[in-house]
Write an enzyme that holds these catalytic residues in place. Structure first.
Site, mmCIF file in Angstrom:
data_model
loop_
_atom_site.group_PDB
_atom_site.id
_atom_site.type_symbol
_atom_site.label_atom_id
_atom_site.label_comp_id
_atom_site.label_asym_id
_atom_site.label_seq_id
_atom_site.Cartn_x
_atom_site.Cartn_y
_atom_site.Cartn_z
ATOM 1 N N GLU A 1 68.046 53.713 21.788
ATOM 2 C CA GLU A 1 67.020 53.991 22.732
ATOM 3 C C GLU A 1 65.801 54.414 21.864
ATOM 4 O O GLU A 1 65.125 55.367 22.069
ATOM 5 C CB GLU A 1 67.141 55.206 23.730
ATOM 6 N N GLU B 1 76.539 49.980 28.941
ATOM 7 C CA GLU B 1 76.635 51.096 29.806
ATOM 8 C C GLU B 1 76.565 50.825 31.006
ATOM 9 O O GLU B 1 75.914 51.444 32.055
ATOM 10 C CB GLU B 1 75.407 52.124 29.120
#
Ligand code: GLA
Length: 330
Positions: free
Chosen positions: A133, A240
């Site tokens: 991220e 994910e």
């Protein structure tokens, strides 16, 4: 006659690995489902910096070991997550007494951490997220501002990949991010990776977190994201995945159970997503679901605290949902 339940890992064995995020509790309560349906696991939290090195030089590997042992005992592959992050990372990485650490000190700690983690967790692992991220969601700024950018600088990413490569010469090293299929973020993610490659960074793959929903992102945006990242010549992994029943800004809390309509829509979405994954399976080598079932998953509390969500392929009793049926019959 015993009826053998169809499994995700069998159905997809010629396409990609089918993984699931786990923690010590889900291994205990959902172990049977995990070992029968999936052939890869990822630690949902227990291999993140705050779990593995809460204080400088104090490594706590017990829970992560439990996960790695479960994989070995059940012949499952492991996907590592995550060497670095801006979240779930203790402050000591960035401090020197009462002051901010120097770039050198922070880099030394980064290297020590990465070397220790990969020194222990390489065997049985087919990939590791090196950074997680790092892309800024808003505006035109590419990198998210974080302690890493502030203390080390923007090249912390490259350094992390170099240390990881030194520590584990054959590991497949990944960058990982969410909103990866939103056109604006896609362009930023793509250009960062392109730049890393141009600088000779030892990166092997692009992680698409795929925290998706029943309404978005659009299939065409997903397809375009996959094509764009694949054009970089790297391996892709869906890292994910979940399919939320609610849009991010939908704060409704009245539902105790999903409606029939929601379940039908979700099944349709899962079917479309897996159609696309199969179509691009020469680029995608694993698809990880971010929980085994609706019994436990992080969306039960996020972004609306205490609200139940039903984002997975199996229900609260670990029974297959229509979403499961649609992706195993094609
Ligand atoms: C992000 C992180 C994961 C996890 C999820 C929520 O996507 O990459 O490690 O924290 O949020 O479970």
């Amino acid at each position: 006659m015993t009826h053998k339940l169809i499994t995700l890992k069998d159905v997809y064995k010629d396409y990609f690995k089918i993984g699931v995020a786990v923690n010590p509790t889900t291994l205990r309560q959902d172990g049977e489902l995990i070992r029968t349906q999936f052939n890869s696991i990822t630690a949902e939290n227990h291999m993140k910096p705050e779990e593995l090195q809460p204080e400088e030089g104090i490594f706590t590997f017990e829970k992560a070991d439990m996960i790695a042992d479960f994989a070995k005992e059940n012949d499952l592959a492991l996907r590592g997550h995550t060497l670095l992050w801006h979240n779930q990372t203790p402050d000591w990485f960035f401090k020197d007494g009462d002051h901010i650490a120097s770039r050198e000190l922070a880099l030394e700690r980064m290297k020590t951490h990465i070397t220790a983690v990969l020194g222990r967790y390489t065997d049985g692992f087919y990939a590791w997220d090196v950074v997680n991220e790092v892309i800024e969601d808003k505006g035109t700024t590419i990198l998210r501002e974080s302690n890493w950018t502030k203390v080390v600088g923007d090249d912390f990413i490259q350094k992390a990949f170099e240390y990881a490569r030194e520590a584990s010469p054959n590991m497949s090293l990944f960058i990982n991010d969410y909103n990866e299929s939103h056109p604006e973020k896609r362009e930023k993610y793509y250009s960062l990776i392109k730049d890393l490659i141009a600088k000779g960074t030892p990166i092997n793959g692009v992680g698409l977190q795929a925290h998706w929903g029943v309404e978005g992102p659009a299939i065409d945006d997903i397809r375009e994201a996959i094509e764009k990242y694949a054009s970089l010549g790297l391996t892709l992994q869906i890292t994910e995945m979940d399919v939320s029943m609610f849009n991010f800004d939908d704060r409704r809390t009245d539902l105790m159970q999903p409606t029939e309509q929601m379940l039908a829509l979700q099944a349709e979405r899962y079917e479309q997503f897996f159609d696309v994954f199969r179509e691009y399976s020469k680029h995608i080598d694993s698809v990880t679901l971010w929980a085994a079932s609706d019994r436990y998953n992080w969306l039960n509390d996020f972004p609306v605290h205490g609200r139940k969500n039903w984002p997975m392929l199996f229900d609260e009793n670990n029974q297959p949902k229509e979403s499961f049926n649609r992706i195993v019959h094609f």
